[in-house]
Write a protein that holds these residues in place. Structure first.
Motif, PDB file in Angstrom:
ATOM      1  N   ASP A  47      52.130  83.155   9.272  1.00  0.00           N
ATOM      2  CA  ASP A  47      51.878  83.357  10.420  1.00  0.00           C
ATOM      3  C   ASP A  47      52.680  82.161  11.684  1.00  0.00           C
ATOM      4  N   TRP A  48      53.569  81.389  12.490  1.00  0.00           N
ATOM      5  CA  TRP A  48      54.008  80.794  13.035  1.00  0.00           C
ATOM      6  C   TRP A  48      53.437  81.352  14.405  1.00  0.00           C
ATOM      7  N   TYR A  49      52.311  80.072  15.695  1.00  0.00           N
ATOM      8  CA  TYR A  49      51.610  80.093  15.863  1.00  0.00           C
ATOM      9  C   TYR A  49      52.315  79.166  17.343  1.00  0.00           C
ATOM     10  N   LEU A  50      52.658  79.748  18.766  1.00  0.00           N
ATOM     11  CA  LEU A  50      53.931  78.806  19.352  1.00  0.00           C
ATOM     12  C   LEU A  50      52.154  77.898  20.596  1.00  0.00           C
ATOM     13  N   LEU A  51      52.708  76.407  19.932  1.00  0.00           N
ATOM     14  CA  LEU A  51      51.813  75.731  20.549  1.00  0.00           C
ATOM     15  C   LEU A  51      52.579  74.995  21.963  1.00  0.00           C
ATOM     16  N   ASP A  52      53.654  75.017  21.739  1.00  0.00           N
ATOM     17  CA  ASP A  52      54.306  73.964  22.304  1.00  0.00           C
ATOM     18  C   ASP A  52      55.389  74.151  23.720  1.00  0.00           C
ATOM     19  N   PRO A  53      55.737  74.894  24.483  1.00  0.00           N
ATOM     20  CA  PRO A  53      54.719  75.106  25.254  1.00  0.00           C
ATOM     21  C   PRO A  53      52.802  75.111  25.469  1.00  0.00           C
ATOM     22  N   ARG A  54      52.073  74.684  25.601  1.00  0.00           N
ATOM     23  CA  ARG A  54      50.656  75.428  25.624  1.00  0.00           C
ATOM     24  C   ARG A  54      51.230  76.527  27.294  1.00  0.00           C
ATOM     25  N   LEU A  55      50.555  77.784  26.621  1.00  0.00           N
ATOM     26  CA  LEU A  55      50.748  78.943  27.991  1.00  0.00           C
ATOM     27  C   LEU A  55      49.052  79.067  27.924  1.00  0.00           C
ATOM     28  N   PRO A  56      48.729  79.085  28.697  1.00  0.00           N
ATOM     29  CA  PRO A  56      46.645  79.286  28.744  1.00  0.00           C
ATOM     30  C   PRO A  56      47.096  80.952  29.394  1.00  0.00           C
ATOM     31  N   GLY A  57      46.143  80.804  28.575  1.00  0.00           N
ATOM     32  CA  GLY A  57      45.696  82.843  28.629  1.00  0.00           C
ATOM     33  C   GLY A  57      46.448  83.535  27.945  1.00  0.00           C
ATOM     34  N   LEU A  58      47.943  82.725  27.038  1.00  0.00           N
ATOM     35  CA  LEU A  58      48.660  83.445  26.016  1.00  0.00           C
ATOM     36  C   LEU A  58      48.575  83.046  24.530  1.00  0.00           C
ATOM     37  N   SER A  59      49.086  84.182  23.678  1.00  0.00           N
ATOM     38  CA  SER A  59      48.720  83.778  22.576  1.00  0.00           C
ATOM     39  C   SER A  59      50.157  84.176  22.036  1.00  0.00           C
ATOM     40  N   VAL A  70      52.622  88.967  21.306  1.00  0.00           N
ATOM     41  CA  VAL A  70      51.716  88.293  22.574  1.00  0.00           C
ATOM     42  C   VAL A  70      51.113  89.115  22.977  1.00  0.00           C
ATOM     43  N   LYS A  71      50.357  87.932  23.087  1.00  0.00           N
ATOM     44  CA  LYS A  71      48.529  88.645  23.240  1.00  0.00           C
ATOM     45  C   LYS A  71      48.699  88.104  24.350  1.00  0.00           C
ATOM     46  N   THR A  72      47.652  88.633  25.418  1.00  0.00           N
ATOM     47  CA  THR A  72      46.935  88.244  27.166  1.00  0.00           C
ATOM     48  C   THR A  72      45.619  88.026  27.190  1.00  0.00           C
ATOM     49  N   TYR A  73      45.081  87.115  27.632  1.00  0.00           N
ATOM     50  CA  TYR A  73      43.722  86.984  27.400  1.00  0.00           C
ATOM     51  C   TYR A  73      43.102  87.577  28.110  1.00  0.00           C
ATOM     52  N   TYR A  74      42.194  88.054  28.717  1.00  0.00           N
ATOM     53  CA  TYR A  74      41.301  89.020  29.848  1.00  0.00           C
ATOM     54  C   TYR A  74      40.223  88.560  30.013  1.00  0.00           C
ATOM     55  N   GLY A  75      39.776  87.573  29.641  1.00  0.00           N
ATOM     56  CA  GLY A  75      38.236  87.154  29.718  1.00  0.00           C
ATOM     57  C   GLY A  75      37.030  87.063  28.585  1.00  0.00           C
ATOM     58  N   SER A  76      35.827  86.817  28.537  1.00  0.00           N
ATOM     59  CA  SER A  76      35.133  87.332  27.998  1.00  0.00           C
ATOM     60  C   SER A  76      33.780  88.652  27.829  1.00  0.00           C
ATOM     61  N   GLN A 199      31.635  77.598  15.577  1.00  0.00           N
ATOM     62  CA  GLN A 199      32.868  77.678  15.165  1.00  0.00           C
ATOM     63  C   GLN A 199      33.611  79.508  15.699  1.00  0.00           C
ATOM     64  N   SER A 200      33.043  79.660  16.961  1.00  0.00           N
ATOM     65  CA  SER A 200      33.408  81.273  17.140  1.00  0.00           C
ATOM     66  C   SER A 200      34.523  80.445  17.888  1.00  0.00           C
ATOM     67  N   MET A 201      35.978  81.136  18.226  1.00  0.00           N
ATOM     68  CA  MET A 201      37.181  80.793  18.809  1.00  0.00           C
ATOM     69  C   MET A 201      38.218  81.309  18.013  1.00  0.00           C
ATOM     70  N   SER A 202      39.575  81.725  19.026  1.00  0.00           N
ATOM     71  CA  SER A 202      39.925  82.694  18.580  1.00  0.00           C
ATOM     72  C   SER A 202      41.383  82.008  17.977  1.00  0.00           C
ATOM     73  N   TYR A 203      42.089  82.251  17.140  1.00  0.00           N
ATOM     74  CA  TYR A 203      43.039  81.094  16.347  1.00  0.00           C
ATOM     75  C   TYR A 203      44.024  79.886  17.733  1.00  0.00           C
ATOM     76  N   GLN A 204      44.261  80.615  18.579  1.00  0.00           N
ATOM     77  CA  GLN A 204      44.796  79.689  19.151  1.00  0.00           C
ATOM     78  C   GLN A 204      44.470  78.603  19.631  1.00  0.00           C
ATOM     79  N   GLN A 205      42.808  79.343  20.151  1.00  0.00           N
ATOM     80  CA  GLN A 205      41.976  78.355  20.668  1.00  0.00           C
ATOM     81  C   GLN A 205      41.573  76.911  19.554  1.00  0.00           C
ATOM     82  N   TRP A 206      41.889  77.556  18.329  1.00  0.00           N
ATOM     83  CA  TRP A 206      41.281  76.302  17.346  1.00  0.00           C
ATOM     84  C   TRP A 206      42.820  75.731  16.916  1.00  0.00           C
TER      85      TRP A 206
END
Length: 218
Positions: A47-59, A70-76, A199-206
């Motif tokens: 898989d290829w992840y878009l890291l630049d530009p950084r898009l807060p709340g999006l993966s 495209v994934k939108t984060y809706y909070g915890s 250790q708890s985080m999403s791929y995008q956060q990591w």
């Protein structure tokens, strides 16, 4: 690389509740044995992840060269806690998936994207008679939860991850994920595998917490 969404073909849309833990190093055989008591499917992909530009709340990622996701984060909604076994941060996501293919003359990973090679073991669970049970590989319409144990390689380093992803009716996502976690963690993970908040985080956060992606070659 230019990505154009298919005209007149809406992407697949799904809401999910997820929790993931990511650990450094190679996956231990004892952990694969612990996970292997359930039926599993295996898959190898990059898989290829878009890291630049950084898009807060999006993966944003290209999944195996075949789909743009495209994934939108809706909070915890809080934490997952299995007493004495695991604790992690629950995350609510909305995902859209579109068919995708690279142009014939496009080779390699473009600037701003980071490749992550994955060797995945996935077990699938669903509610049946009020209980969580392992099920056949075909996706269903009711509440269900996929659990994956994945070996990860990126930028010459080895990692591994354990993740839960519940889908189905929104009001049953949390109860489905929690019931699946209780079943999976009815046996304590072996060795040093102790899923906790650090250790708890999403791929995008990591990936975004790692060194500047602009300095890392594909």
């Amino acid at each position: 690389m230019t990505v154009e969404l298919p005209q007149g073909r809406p992407g697949e849309e799904a809401r999910s509740l997820e929790v993931r833990w990511i650990f450094p190093g190679q996956l231990e055989t004892a952990v694969t044995g612990w996970f292997g008591r359930f039926p599993i499917e295996t898959e190898s992909r990059e898989d290829w992840y878009l890291l630049d530009p950084r898009l807060p709340g999006l993966s944003v990622k290209i999944r195996g060269g075949r789909a743009l996701e495209v994934k939108t984060y809706y909070g915890s909604p809080g934490n997952l806690e299995v007493a004495g076994r695991a604790r992690g941060r629950l995350e609510s996501w909305q995902k859209w998936s579109f068919p995708f293919s690279l142009p014939g003359d496009d080779r390699g990973c473009p600037a701003g994207w980071q490749p992550v090679h994955k060797w995945r073991r996935t077990s699938r669970f669903s509610l049946a008679g009020g209980q969580i049970v392992a099920r056949a590989s075909e996706p269903g319409q009711g509440p269900q939860c996929d659990v994956e144990l994945t070996e990860v390689s990126t930028i010459g380093q080895d990692w591994w991850t354990l993740g839960f992803e519940a889908s189905g009716p929104a009001d049953l996502l949390r109860s489905t994920l929690e019931a699946t976690a209780r079943l999976v963690f009815d046996r304590h993970p072996p060795g040093a595998a102790e899923p906790g908040p650090d250790q708890s985080m999403s791929y995008q956060q990591w990936l975004t917490q790692r060194p500047d992606p602009k300095t890392e070659a594909c």
